[in-house]
Design a protein around this motif. Structure first.
Motif, PDB file in Angstrom:
ATOM      1  N   ASP A 291     -39.977 -22.388  10.215  1.00  0.00           N
ATOM      2  CA  ASP A 291     -38.615 -22.249  10.281  1.00  0.00           C
ATOM      3  C   ASP A 291     -37.868 -22.972   9.210  1.00  0.00           C
ATOM      4  O   ASP A 291     -36.458 -22.986   9.069  1.00  0.00           O
ATOM      5  N   VAL A 292     -38.398 -22.944   8.205  1.00  0.00           N
ATOM      6  CA  VAL A 292     -37.864 -23.530   6.924  1.00  0.00           C
ATOM      7  C   VAL A 292     -37.438 -22.459   6.000  1.00  0.00           C
ATOM      8  O   VAL A 292     -36.635 -22.751   4.968  1.00  0.00           O
ATOM      9  N   CYS A 293     -37.697 -21.325   6.065  1.00  0.00           N
ATOM     10  CA  CYS A 293     -37.563 -20.062   4.997  1.00  0.00           C
ATOM     11  C   CYS A 293     -36.206 -19.375   5.268  1.00  0.00           C
ATOM     12  O   CYS A 293     -35.570 -19.342   6.590  1.00  0.00           O
ATOM     13  N   PRO A 294     -35.474 -19.024   4.409  1.00  0.00           N
ATOM     14  CA  PRO A 294     -34.033 -18.600   4.704  1.00  0.00           C
ATOM     15  C   PRO A 294     -34.075 -17.445   5.772  1.00  0.00           C
ATOM     16  O   PRO A 294     -32.985 -17.462   6.468  1.00  0.00           O
ATOM     17  N   ASP A 295     -34.904 -16.494   5.877  1.00  0.00           N
ATOM     18  CA  ASP A 295     -34.730 -15.544   6.822  1.00  0.00           C
ATOM     19  C   ASP A 295     -34.856 -16.150   8.359  1.00  0.00           C
ATOM     20  O   ASP A 295     -34.346 -15.650   9.250  1.00  0.00           O
ATOM     21  N   SER A 296     -35.851 -17.194   8.312  1.00  0.00           N
ATOM     22  CA  SER A 296     -35.854 -17.708   9.929  1.00  0.00           C
ATOM     23  C   SER A 296     -34.637 -18.640  10.087  1.00  0.00           C
ATOM     24  O   SER A 296     -34.391 -18.588  11.231  1.00  0.00           O
ATOM     25  N   VAL A 297     -34.084 -19.400   8.980  1.00  0.00           N
ATOM     26  CA  VAL A 297     -32.827 -20.005   9.315  1.00  0.00           C
ATOM     27  C   VAL A 297     -31.800 -19.072   9.811  1.00  0.00           C
ATOM     28  O   VAL A 297     -31.056 -19.567  10.575  1.00  0.00           O
ATOM     29  N   ALA A 298     -31.714 -17.770   9.086  1.00  0.00           N
ATOM     30  CA  ALA A 298     -30.772 -16.744   9.520  1.00  0.00           C
ATOM     31  C   ALA A 298     -30.936 -16.218  11.100  1.00  0.00           C
ATOM     32  O   ALA A 298     -29.908 -16.251  11.709  1.00  0.00           O
ATOM     33  N   VAL A 299     -32.121 -16.312  11.420  1.00  0.00           N
ATOM     34  CA  VAL A 299     -32.433 -15.833  12.570  1.00  0.00           C
ATOM     35  C   VAL A 299     -31.952 -17.008  13.761  1.00  0.00           C
ATOM     36  O   VAL A 299     -31.564 -16.814  14.743  1.00  0.00           O
ATOM     37  N   LEU A 300     -32.247 -18.306  13.281  1.00  0.00           N
ATOM     38  CA  LEU A 300     -31.996 -19.343  14.177  1.00  0.00           C
ATOM     39  C   LEU A 300     -30.301 -19.444  14.336  1.00  0.00           C
ATOM     40  O   LEU A 300     -29.913 -19.531  15.357  1.00  0.00           O
ATOM     41  N   ARG A 301     -29.569 -19.415  13.154  1.00  0.00           N
ATOM     42  CA  ARG A 301     -28.288 -19.342  13.226  1.00  0.00           C
ATOM     43  C   ARG A 301     -27.694 -18.291  14.075  1.00  0.00           C
ATOM     44  O   ARG A 301     -26.756 -18.451  15.012  1.00  0.00           O
ATOM     45  N   ARG A 302     -28.198 -16.911  14.045  1.00  0.00           N
ATOM     46  CA  ARG A 302     -27.845 -15.826  14.921  1.00  0.00           C
ATOM     47  C   ARG A 302     -28.060 -16.169  16.330  1.00  0.00           C
ATOM     48  O   ARG A 302     -27.213 -16.063  17.145  1.00  0.00           O
ATOM     49  N   ARG A 303     -29.348 -16.543  16.533  1.00  0.00           N
ATOM     50  CA  ARG A 303     -29.647 -16.997  17.817  1.00  0.00           C
ATOM     51  C   ARG A 303     -28.773 -18.002  18.680  1.00  0.00           C
ATOM     52  O   ARG A 303     -28.206 -17.900  19.911  1.00  0.00           O
ATOM     53  N   ILE A 304     -28.394 -18.925  17.792  1.00  0.00           N
ATOM     54  CA  ILE A 304     -27.281 -20.135  18.345  1.00  0.00           C
ATOM     55  C   ILE A 304     -26.100 -19.334  18.747  1.00  0.00           C
ATOM     56  O   ILE A 304     -25.543 -19.630  19.758  1.00  0.00           O
ATOM     57  N   ALA A 305     -25.549 -18.601  17.612  1.00  0.00           N
ATOM     58  CA  ALA A 305     -24.334 -17.960  17.928  1.00  0.00           C
ATOM     59  C   ALA A 305     -24.351 -17.093  19.285  1.00  0.00           C
ATOM     60  O   ALA A 305     -23.551 -17.318  20.092  1.00  0.00           O
ATOM     61  N   GLU A 306     -25.563 -16.510  19.484  1.00  0.00           N
ATOM     62  CA  GLU A 306     -25.674 -15.649  20.717  1.00  0.00           C
ATOM     63  C   GLU A 306     -25.498 -16.709  21.864  1.00  0.00           C
ATOM     64  O   GLU A 306     -25.198 -16.205  22.987  1.00  0.00           O
ATOM     65  N   VAL A 307     -26.483 -17.591  21.740  1.00  0.00           N
ATOM     66  CA  VAL A 307     -26.630 -18.639  23.237  1.00  0.00           C
ATOM     67  C   VAL A 307     -25.149 -19.059  23.400  1.00  0.00           C
ATOM     68  O   VAL A 307     -24.689 -19.368  24.517  1.00  0.00           O
ATOM     69  N   ASP A 308     -24.281 -19.633  22.117  1.00  0.00           N
ATOM     70  CA  ASP A 308     -23.018 -20.103  22.444  1.00  0.00           C
ATOM     71  C   ASP A 308     -22.116 -19.181  23.243  1.00  0.00           C
ATOM     72  O   ASP A 308     -21.528 -19.402  23.860  1.00  0.00           O
ATOM     73  N   ALA A 309     -22.089 -17.778  22.657  1.00  0.00           N
ATOM     74  CA  ALA A 309     -21.488 -16.782  23.369  1.00  0.00           C
ATOM     75  C   ALA A 309     -21.717 -16.762  24.694  1.00  0.00           C
ATOM     76  O   ALA A 309     -20.928 -16.309  25.659  1.00  0.00           O
ATOM     77  N   GLY A 310     -22.925 -16.775  24.981  1.00  0.00           N
ATOM     78  CA  GLY A 310     -23.350 -16.658  26.396  1.00  0.00           C
ATOM     79  C   GLY A 310     -22.903 -17.732  27.238  1.00  0.00           C
ATOM     80  O   GLY A 310     -22.695 -17.695  28.435  1.00  0.00           O
ATOM     81  N   ILE A 311     -23.120 -19.043  26.627  1.00  0.00           N
ATOM     82  CA  ILE A 311     -22.479 -20.185  27.337  1.00  0.00           C
ATOM     83  C   ILE A 311     -21.110 -20.021  27.624  1.00  0.00           C
ATOM     84  O   ILE A 311     -20.342 -20.552  28.809  1.00  0.00           O
ATOM     85  N   GLU A 312     -20.114 -19.489  26.786  1.00  0.00           N
ATOM     86  CA  GLU A 312     -18.809 -19.300  26.928  1.00  0.00           C
ATOM     87  C   GLU A 312     -18.639 -18.288  27.809  1.00  0.00           C
ATOM     88  O   GLU A 312     -17.645 -18.450  28.800  1.00  0.00           O
ATOM     89  N   ARG A 313     -19.205 -17.062  28.018  1.00  0.00           N
ATOM     90  CA  ARG A 313     -19.022 -16.151  29.100  1.00  0.00           C
ATOM     91  C   ARG A 313     -19.602 -16.647  30.513  1.00  0.00           C
ATOM     92  O   ARG A 313     -18.747 -16.595  31.436  1.00  0.00           O
ATOM     93  N   MET A 314     -20.430 -17.697  30.686  1.00  0.00           N
ATOM     94  CA  MET A 314     -20.856 -18.348  31.667  1.00  0.00           C
ATOM     95  C   MET A 314     -19.752 -19.493  32.200  1.00  0.00           C
ATOM     96  O   MET A 314     -19.477 -19.255  33.546  1.00  0.00           O
TER      97      MET A 314
END
Length: 127
Positions: A77-100
């Motif tokens: 999880d230390v490489c830039p592409d991995s960090v980008a995936v982590l950021r995107r997934r966090i945004a998706e989870v946050d959006a899901g939490i808001e919908r819930m």
């Protein structure tokens, strides 16, 4: 090591390992008799794959983490592409939490109206 040994050491099935291989996440050599042979480093890759699957990542999202491990990093999880995936997934989870939260608020409002309506309609009689 052979596929059965890798599966046992990783706590998964040989079928899962073959599936990861078909998706380009796992690398296997072949012995003279055609058996899959895995390097010890693949155990670390399988553990990373399983950990990421356990928190909801898809196989395509896992590829940058595996590439990061293969590049020699101690963590996937230390490489830039991995960090980008982590950021995107966090945004998706946050959006899901808001919908819930919105669904929960609508359900609370509906329940409040239902209780108030019931109290008004049913006062003095059994409902």
């Amino acid at each position: 090591m052979l596929i059965g040994e890798l599966a046992e050491r990783a706590g998964t099935s040989t079928r899962a390992l073959r599936y990861y291989e078909t998706h380009g996440l796992l690398r296997a050599g072949r012995s003279a008799n055609g058996y899959r042979v895995y390097d010890d480093a693949e155990l670390r890759v399988v553990r990373e794959i399983r950990a990421l699957l356990a928190v909801g990542f898809g196989l395509d999202d896992i590829k940058p983490f595996v590439a990061c491990l293969r590049a020699g990093h101690p963590s996937g999880d230390v490489c830039p592409d991995s960090v980008a995936v982590l950021r995107r997934r966090i945004a998706e989870v946050d959006a899901g939490i808001e919908r819930m939260r919105e669904v929960r608020d609508r359900l609370h409002a509906q329940l409040t109206v239902a209780i108030e309506s019931r109290e008004t309609t049913c006062s003095g009689r059994t409902c």
